[in-house]
Design an enzyme around this catalytic site. Structure first.
Site, PDB file in Angstrom:
ATOM      1  N   ARG A   1       0.853  -1.183   0.000  1.00  0.00           N
ATOM      2  CA  ARG A   1       0.000   0.000   0.000  1.00  0.00           C
ATOM      3  C   ARG A   1       0.890   1.234   0.000  1.00  0.00           C
ATOM      4  O   ARG A   1       2.102   1.144   0.245  1.00  0.00           O
ATOM      5  CB  ARG A   1      -0.942   0.015   1.203  1.00  0.00           C
ATOM      6  N   GLY A   2       0.276   2.389  -0.265  1.00  0.00           N
ATOM      7  CA  GLY A   2       1.050   3.625  -0.378  1.00  0.00           C
ATOM      8  C   GLY A   2       1.337   3.858  -1.850  1.00  0.00           C
ATOM      9  O   GLY A   2       1.822   2.960  -2.547  1.00  0.00           O
ATOM     10  N   ALA A   3       1.054   5.071  -2.316  1.00  0.00           N
ATOM     11  CA  ALA A   3       1.120   5.358  -3.746  1.00  0.00           C
ATOM     12  C   ALA A   3       2.448   4.957  -4.391  1.00  0.00           C
ATOM     13  O   ALA A   3       2.454   4.187  -5.366  1.00  0.00           O
ATOM     14  CB  ALA A   3       0.812   6.840  -3.985  1.00  0.00           C
TER      15      ALA A   3
ATOM     16  N   ARG B   1      -6.256  -1.743  -8.289  1.00  0.00           N
ATOM     17  CA  ARG B   1      -6.745  -0.638  -7.430  1.00  0.00           C
ATOM     18  C   ARG B   1      -7.050   0.548  -8.319  1.00  0.00           C
ATOM     19  O   ARG B   1      -6.213   1.438  -8.521  1.00  0.00           O
ATOM     20  CB  ARG B   1      -5.721  -0.248  -6.359  1.00  0.00           C
TER      21      ARG B   1
ATOM     22  N   GLN C   1      -2.663   3.660  11.801  1.00  0.00           N
ATOM     23  CA  GLN C   1      -1.426   3.480  11.019  1.00  0.00           C
ATOM     24  C   GLN C   1      -0.183   3.770  11.860  1.00  0.00           C
ATOM     25  O   GLN C   1       0.870   3.167  11.638  1.00  0.00           O
ATOM     26  CB  GLN C   1      -1.435   4.393   9.788  1.00  0.00           C
TER      27      GLN C   1
ATOM     28  N   ASP D   1      -0.624  14.280   1.843  1.00  0.00           N
ATOM     29  CA  ASP D   1      -1.236  13.600   0.705  1.00  0.00           C
ATOM     30  C   ASP D   1      -1.369  14.523  -0.495  1.00  0.00           C
ATOM     31  O   ASP D   1      -1.362  14.080  -1.640  1.00  0.00           O
ATOM     32  CB  ASP D   1      -2.612  13.059   1.097  1.00  0.00           C
TER      33      ASP D   1
ATOM     34  N   ASN E   1      -3.384  16.180   4.921  1.00  0.00           N
ATOM     35  CA  ASN E   1      -2.793  14.933   5.416  1.00  0.00           C
ATOM     36  C   ASN E   1      -3.829  14.232   6.282  1.00  0.00           C
ATOM     37  O   ASN E   1      -4.940  14.728   6.483  1.00  0.00           O
ATOM     38  CB  ASN E   1      -1.505  15.253   6.206  1.00  0.00           C
ATOM     39  N   LYS E   2      -3.465  13.091   6.813  1.00  0.00           N
ATOM     40  CA  LYS E   2      -4.368  12.273   7.637  1.00  0.00           C
ATOM     41  C   LYS E   2      -5.060  13.102   8.710  1.00  0.00           C
ATOM     42  O   LYS E   2      -4.456  13.979   9.322  1.00  0.00           O
ATOM     43  CB  LYS E   2      -3.545  11.165   8.298  1.00  0.00           C
TER      44      LYS E   2
END
Lengths: 352, 352
Positions: A51-53, A95, A202, A243, A253-254
């Protein structure tokens, strides 16, 4: 340099395979998966084992390489191109919202077009080289962020971070965590406080694990303890990832990052954002234009498999928030440090 | 007035019994337990079926009444006093750190001493009257806090709260929540945002449940979302309870309260503390002198029965923090409102 688990690594020549950490088993279990077919890679992306771009982009590029292994040794160029289209089309569906996935697959296809004269065997090697280049560029981007950011960190600094801006989301050392790894490698003896980062944890699941693997001292706290940790002077800097960053430096961001930024300001602690230049969207004048995704209530009411709120409780669950530029001491990119964070400074760093 | 579940209620005469909400089953299940023996009450306190200092005190007082029911109808005063000592001693061991438990048991014993001339049957009735008085005083304290606090709340106000300062911890309407119940009863159409309150999730489990039971609109959020909710102007006031308040008004409360107070200040939102006058400890000059309990790491690493961080993760888990007086717009007690929050104003309200 210490050996530590790598998010992914390619083994051998074009007939080799891709090894990746199965992130769905963390932090309870560390297990690597061996992806020897394109179906293995597809499943790993689909099921969030990777996961993660940036990491998804790299994995997809390598997925093409294993996918091409099913070709007969005497396959001609047409057969090769047919299979290449088949494999890239298949991986693109793993995805469908991951921008880096399409970017990496397009890059592989473009290289194939630009080198149409190569034999299938040589082309397979050329595409592996390109997949490796994607991985290496990602690792270099992380390393550059780490190198630039580490100059801001004094020896003995306590650093608070939120969510996971770590190596697991990239092929390299991550963004915010790359700075901590670099500062630690420089012998600066930092100590990290990791917000657990509700609702999806996370920070608890991934950030603590990564730092432990690399021998960087880390203490886990609940998000609600960040203010107290600052008040007690346990931290002298805050570093998070981002992000999406607007032209004026407002950083999305988160969820919880905004609160941490406000708390840092109130305590006179610098708040840093670490992100690659690709995170900037200069078409957005400010962070007000960044849409905030709302996610499912169950993440909050039954987040850890147990019902923690009454049935049918109304929930507000924004996935992100925006730290305004005036709360950000500096943005650390692979190209250098943006500080003070102004529209002018952002443009001159990112557009050059 | 709407019917709503009561934390506890006594049924009948001295031969009656105590009904209480089993709080360990909330929020998944609402179930009341019938305590017909002193062992039932002891078990309910021990197993946290009833919790919160004032509620424990009331439950213990009623526990004495059911404990005395085992006396023969012709028991003499000596037998009565023997049993009274036995029962109060037994109940005192249910939660040895609960100050209100001892306070309530001592009050019952003192009334027995002051009325030594009464026959056992009349004494049993007299002690039930005293237990009821303890409950009624607690309910009146909550109601007075609600009444005073509601004057600060405008119609349509969004109110953020942290943890559970509700009726479940008292025999009445609680402290912070009493204000919301009172404002709502006044037709002010408030909307509450409840922080889930990690690590033990009292906000998610108890505050949302209580507000729903009373028909007050409530939205559950993660602690990390409080800043975003303020930024979006969803709330115009913050109200929390307090566990201990120093002479200068510094208020110790559940971890996360300090962060919420700082965020409220940064957004120009008034931060109110609601607490009975018994919460003040005037022997403490400031909140710096209040010791902060640290709790077990497992509350954070395996809080909901599932391992959410690597084995042996280092954790910092302070149970409380202190909101300094300068961040508090007003402290609302049953005696009235302290504002501005200064040592002088605290003393004149609390000492009179």
């Amino acid at each position: 340099m210490t050996e530590h688990p790598r998010t992914m690594r390619w083994n051998g020549n074009p007939d080799g395979w891709l090894t990746m950490i199965d992130q769905t088993l963390l932090p309870v279990q560390f297990k690597e998966i061996e992806c020897k077919t394109v179906e293995d890679v597809w499943e790993a992306i689909k099921m969030l084992r990777v996961r993660g771009a940036p990491a998804i982009g790299c994995a997809a590029a390598y997925g093409v390489i294993v996918g091409l292994q099913t070709l007969e040794s005497n396959a001609d160029r047409d057969a090769f191109n047919y299979r290449l289209n088949e494999v890239t089309g298949y991986l693109a569906e793993s995805r469908p919202t991951a921008v880096n996935l399409f970017w990496a697959l397009d890059r592989i296809k473009r290289v194939a077009q630009e080198n149409a004269e190569l034999s299938p065997v040589k082309m397979h090697q050329r595409l592996l080289d390109e997949a490796k280049a994607i991985e290496i560029e990602d690792r270099e981007m992380c390393a550059a962020i780490g190198r630039h950011g580490a100059t801001l960190i004094d020896p003995g600094t306590g650093i608070l971070t939120h969510c996971n801006a770590g190596g697991l989301a990239t092929a390299g050392d991550g963004t915010a965590l790359a700075i901590m790894f670099a500062a630690s490698a420089d012998g600066k003896e930092i100590h990290v406080y990791a917000d657990e980062t509700r609702p999806l944890l996370q920070g608890a699941r991934l950030t603590t694990w990564e730092l432990q693997q690399r021998g960087v001292p880390v203490t886990l706290i609940c998000d609600s303890m960040a203010g107290q940790v600052m008040k007690e002077k346990r931290v002298q800097a805050v570093i998070t990832g981002a992000d999406r960053i607007a032209a004026n430096g407002d950083a999305c961001n988160k969820i919880g990052t905004y609160s941490v930024a406000v708390l840092a300001k109130a305590h006179g602690i610098p708040f840093y954002v670490a992100a690659p230049s690709t995170t900037f969207d200069l078409s957005l004048e400010s962070g007000d234009l960044i849409p905030i995704e709302e996610r499912l209530p169950e993440e909050i009411t039954a987040g850890m498999g147990k019902q923690t709120a009454p049935e049918n409780t109304e929930v507000y669950n924004p996935a992100f928030d925006v730290a305004p530029a005036e709360l950000i001491e500096a943005i650390i990119t692979e190209k250098g440090i943006i500080s003070p964070v102004t529209t002018e400074n952002v443009r001159s760093m990112i557009e050059e």
